[in-house]
Design a protein around this motif. Structure first.
Motif, PDB file in Angstrom:
ATOM      1  N   ASP A 256       1.373  -4.222   3.727  1.00 51.05           N
ATOM      2  CA  ASP A 256       2.573  -5.015   3.998  1.00 51.05           C
ATOM      3  C   ASP A 256       2.582  -5.620   5.396  1.00 51.05           C
ATOM      4  O   ASP A 256       3.505  -6.366   5.735  1.00 51.05           O
ATOM      5  CB  ASP A 256       3.830  -4.150   3.828  1.00 51.05           C
ATOM      6  CG  ASP A 256       3.973  -3.616   2.404  1.00 51.05           C
ATOM      7  OD1 ASP A 256       3.555  -4.356   1.483  1.00 51.05           O
ATOM      8  OD2 ASP A 256       4.436  -2.473   2.224  1.00 51.05           O
ATOM      9  N   THR A 257       1.578  -5.283   6.220  1.00 48.03           N
ATOM     10  CA  THR A 257       1.600  -5.773   7.593  1.00 48.03           C
ATOM     11  C   THR A 257       0.249  -6.380   7.959  1.00 48.03           C
ATOM     12  O   THR A 257      -0.764  -6.149   7.297  1.00 48.03           O
ATOM     13  CB  THR A 257       1.889  -4.620   8.578  1.00 48.03           C
ATOM     14  OG1 THR A 257       0.865  -3.620   8.443  1.00 48.03           O
ATOM     15  CG2 THR A 257       3.255  -4.001   8.299  1.00 48.03           C
ATOM     16  N   TYR A 258       0.288  -7.162   9.007  1.00 49.27           N
ATOM     17  CA  TYR A 258      -0.944  -7.728   9.560  1.00 49.27           C
ATOM     18  C   TYR A 258      -1.769  -6.579  10.127  1.00 49.27           C
ATOM     19  O   TYR A 258      -1.326  -5.867  11.032  1.00 49.27           O
ATOM     20  CB  TYR A 258      -0.562  -8.734  10.642  1.00 49.27           C
ATOM     21  CG  TYR A 258      -1.715  -9.446  11.295  1.00 49.27           C
ATOM     22  CD1 TYR A 258      -2.498 -10.335  10.571  1.00 49.27           C
ATOM     23  CD2 TYR A 258      -2.003  -9.233  12.643  1.00 49.27           C
ATOM     24  CE1 TYR A 258      -3.542 -11.002  11.183  1.00 49.27           C
ATOM     25  CE2 TYR A 258      -3.048  -9.903  13.254  1.00 49.27           C
ATOM     26  CZ  TYR A 258      -3.820 -10.782  12.518  1.00 49.27           C
ATOM     27  OH  TYR A 258      -4.854 -11.433  13.116  1.00 49.27           O
ATOM     28  N   ASP A 259      -2.975  -6.360   9.596  1.00 49.59           N
ATOM     29  CA  ASP A 259      -3.686  -5.128   9.947  1.00 49.59           C
ATOM     30  C   ASP A 259      -5.213  -5.352   9.920  1.00 49.59           C
ATOM     31  O   ASP A 259      -5.712  -6.331   9.351  1.00 49.59           O
ATOM     32  CB  ASP A 259      -3.306  -4.022   8.977  1.00 49.59           C
ATOM     33  CG  ASP A 259      -3.594  -2.636   9.545  1.00 49.59           C
ATOM     34  OD1 ASP A 259      -4.080  -2.541  10.695  1.00 49.59           O
ATOM     35  OD2 ASP A 259      -3.370  -1.644   8.826  1.00 49.59           O
ATOM     36  N   TRP A 321      -3.899 -10.989   7.207  1.00 48.29           N
ATOM     37  CA  TRP A 321      -2.484 -10.945   6.833  1.00 48.29           C
ATOM     38  C   TRP A 321      -2.334 -10.280   5.477  1.00 48.29           C
ATOM     39  O   TRP A 321      -3.277 -10.221   4.699  1.00 48.29           O
ATOM     40  CB  TRP A 321      -1.919 -12.370   6.762  1.00 48.29           C
ATOM     41  CG  TRP A 321      -1.793 -13.003   8.118  1.00 48.29           C
ATOM     42  CD1 TRP A 321      -2.651 -13.852   8.701  1.00 48.29           C
ATOM     43  CD2 TRP A 321      -0.733 -12.803   9.041  1.00 48.29           C
ATOM     44  NE1 TRP A 321      -2.224 -14.218   9.935  1.00 48.29           N
ATOM     45  CE2 TRP A 321      -1.019 -13.575  10.179  1.00 48.29           C
ATOM     46  CE3 TRP A 321       0.463 -12.040   9.031  1.00 48.29           C
ATOM     47  CZ2 TRP A 321      -0.193 -13.621  11.296  1.00 48.29           C
ATOM     48  CZ3 TRP A 321       1.287 -12.092  10.139  1.00 48.29           C
ATOM     49  CH2 TRP A 321       0.958 -12.873  11.253  1.00 48.29           C
ATOM     50  N   PRO A 322      -1.161  -9.751   5.197  1.00 45.87           N
ATOM     51  CA  PRO A 322      -0.939  -9.104   3.890  1.00 45.87           C
ATOM     52  C   PRO A 322      -1.234 -10.061   2.738  1.00 45.87           C
ATOM     53  O   PRO A 322      -0.919 -11.258   2.803  1.00 45.87           O
ATOM     54  CB  PRO A 322       0.549  -8.727   3.929  1.00 45.87           C
ATOM     55  CG  PRO A 322       0.902  -8.667   5.378  1.00 45.87           C
ATOM     56  CD  PRO A 322       0.032  -9.687   6.048  1.00 45.87           C
TER      57      PRO A 322
END
Length: 493
Positions: A256-259, A321-322
């Motif tokens: 769900d997050t930029y990772d 990005w997600p």
């Protein structure tokens, strides 16, 4: 009438030209025959070895061959059995073999009116113009004459076989001369026959004689080799590169997050090395290869291709990005390197010191280098469409922005992600050790100084003293040039 005379004249000129061209070709072929090294048919040499305490067996020698005699040039590698001395000449005699009435019989060579003949141990037909000579190609076989007496038990290990239950032997000649000078052969070469306790049979002054003692020709086989001081022929190196796909994978962010997301990509490739073959070097014998700037020597079997499967792992990272993903492909250049080389080959024996020679051979290596990564544009996992990107650039840095749509889904407008690759574990790919030496002038063969066999302090090596390496190289070059000229001449006829 004038036309007839002209036609007759042209016909005469063509015939003269044809005869001239034929004469030129004949001369070229004769010259080619004279400068081309002669080599006769070869036959295996068998030596005696112990199979147990009670029995023995014959094995094929890896360094010696019987070669049909055709030309004196062959004798550069012949096994010497003694000297022949006269008032006018002093020349070596060599171990020879003839088949008389179906019986292989060994003897020694002599000169008769500038021709070499084989004097064998059968008095009625002792001088033979068609015979085999025992060859120690490259002078790499370790051979020696060792004392024998009839009270010795059994056949010594390494004794060289002539025929059924007979082995190469010799007996020192006794010359009775009034002036005390020696004339003729210093040894009579013949064979050991296993009759009773054994007899050495030779031809002496045209007569067959038997002796209870003498010497047997023994070959000592090495148990391993080492190759050192390797130098490539820089002017004749060829390298072929082929871009190869090694592995493919996909980085995806289902969170769900930029990772940061990562994966491990594994691949394998075939690493192969072949160090060629050489006359007198035992095929298949364990060999250590000491290359420059390599800590651990490679271990191969001589004259056999050594291949192994090598594996590597790469860790690949990127921030995404997600809901987005990126495809990653690893590629490398698969290289095949071929080159003539010179090196010092050392042979090791159980019962004596090692013996070293300079040899010429050809090496081939196949390996992987320049592993690089290719990756696709970022795309949506859900539908595979490419994510649009824009860039905002200042004078000091590149900034990344993202906006939010009505559906609260991120729409990245960032730069393409920075994908990183790191090696994991032992690294096997990269430029080969031979390739790294190409810029080293001290590691290249000087074409004007072709290596020859080294002189040896080991007196057990028979036939040492004449090397054919540089001469063979010169003859090969001359032969190639002559072939080219011959072809051009034939085309222009």
């Amino acid at each position: 009438m004038s036309r007839t005379k002209n036609q007759t004249k042209r016909s005469t000129i063509r015939r003269m030209t044809s005869r001239s061209n034929t004469a030129i070709v004949g001369c070229l072929l004769t010259l080619l025959h004279l400068i081309t090294p002669m080599q006769g048919l070869t036959h295996s040499v068998f030596t005696f070895t112990n199979a147990s305490t009670s029995f023995g067996q014959l094995v094929t020698s890896s360094t010696l061959v019987w070669e049909t005699y055709e030309d004196p040039k062959q004798l550069q590698f012949a096994v010497e059995g003694g000297k022949f001395i006269t008032e006018d000449e002093h020349y070596p005699i060599y171990v020879c073999r003839v088949v008389i009435d179906g019986v292989p019989t060994s003897g020694h060579t002599e000169k008769v009116q500038q021709k070499h003949v084989c004097v064998a141990a059968l008095a009625k037909r002792s001088v033979n113009q068609h015979f085999d000579v025992l060859m120690n190609k490259g002078h790499l076989g370790k051979i020696a004459w060792k004392p024998w007496r009839k009270f010795n038990v059994g056949i010594p290990v390494g004794a060289i076989r002539v025929g059924d239950d007979t082995y190469v032997a010799r007996h020192r000649a006794q010359h009775d001369t009034s002036d005390g000078a020696q004339h003729g052969a210093d040894y009579y070469l013949g064979r050991l026959e296993q009759v009773g306790l054994g007899k050495i049979k030779v031809v002496e002054n045209g007569m067959e004689k038997y002796y209870d003692d003498g010497e047997l020709l023994i070959e000592t086989e090495p148990f391993r080799y080492e190759l050192r001081d390797i130098k490539l022929d820089g002017g004749r190196i060829t390298m072929r590169e082929n871009s190869t796909e090694l592995a493919t994978g996909k980085l995806e962010n289902r969170g769900d997050t930029y990772d940061t997301v990562e994966m491990v990509m594994s691949y394998s490739f075939d690493y192969m090395q072949y160090w060629g073959a050489h006359d007198g070097v035992a095929k298949g014998l364990p060999t250590k290869i000491f290359e420059k700037n390599v800590d651990t020597p490679a271990e191969i079997n001589w004259a056999l291709k050594h291949g192994e499967k090598r594996r590597e792992n790469k860790a690949v990272y990127s921030k995404l990005w997600p809901g987005t993903a990126i495809n990653v492909t690893l590629r490398g250049n698969y290289v095949t390197l071929d080159s003539p080389y010179s090196a010092k080959l050392s042979a090791f024996y159980y019962d004596s010191e090692s013996v070293s020679r300079l040899i010429n051979a050809e090496v081939r290596k196949s390996y992987l280098k320049d592993v690089k990564m290719e990756f696709s544009p970022v795309y949506w996992i859900e539908n595979g469409t490419v994510v649009p990107t824009t860039t905002t650039t200042s004078t000091t840095s590149t900034t990344t922005h993202a906006t939010t749509t009505i559906n609260n889904e991120p729409t990245p407008i960032n730069e393409p992600p920075q994908v990183r690759i790191e090696h994991m574990g032992v690294k096997h790919s990269g430029p080969d050790s031979l390739e790294k030496t190409l810029n080293d002038a001290n590691n290249e063969v000087n074409s004007n100084d072709a290596p020859e066999n080294m002189s040896s302090k080991d007196a057990a090596l028979a036939g040492i003293g004449v090397s054919g390496q540089s001469g063979a190289t010169t003859i090969t070059t001359a032969t190639g040039a002559l072939f080219t000229y011959l072809i051009v001449t034939l085309i222009n006829l």
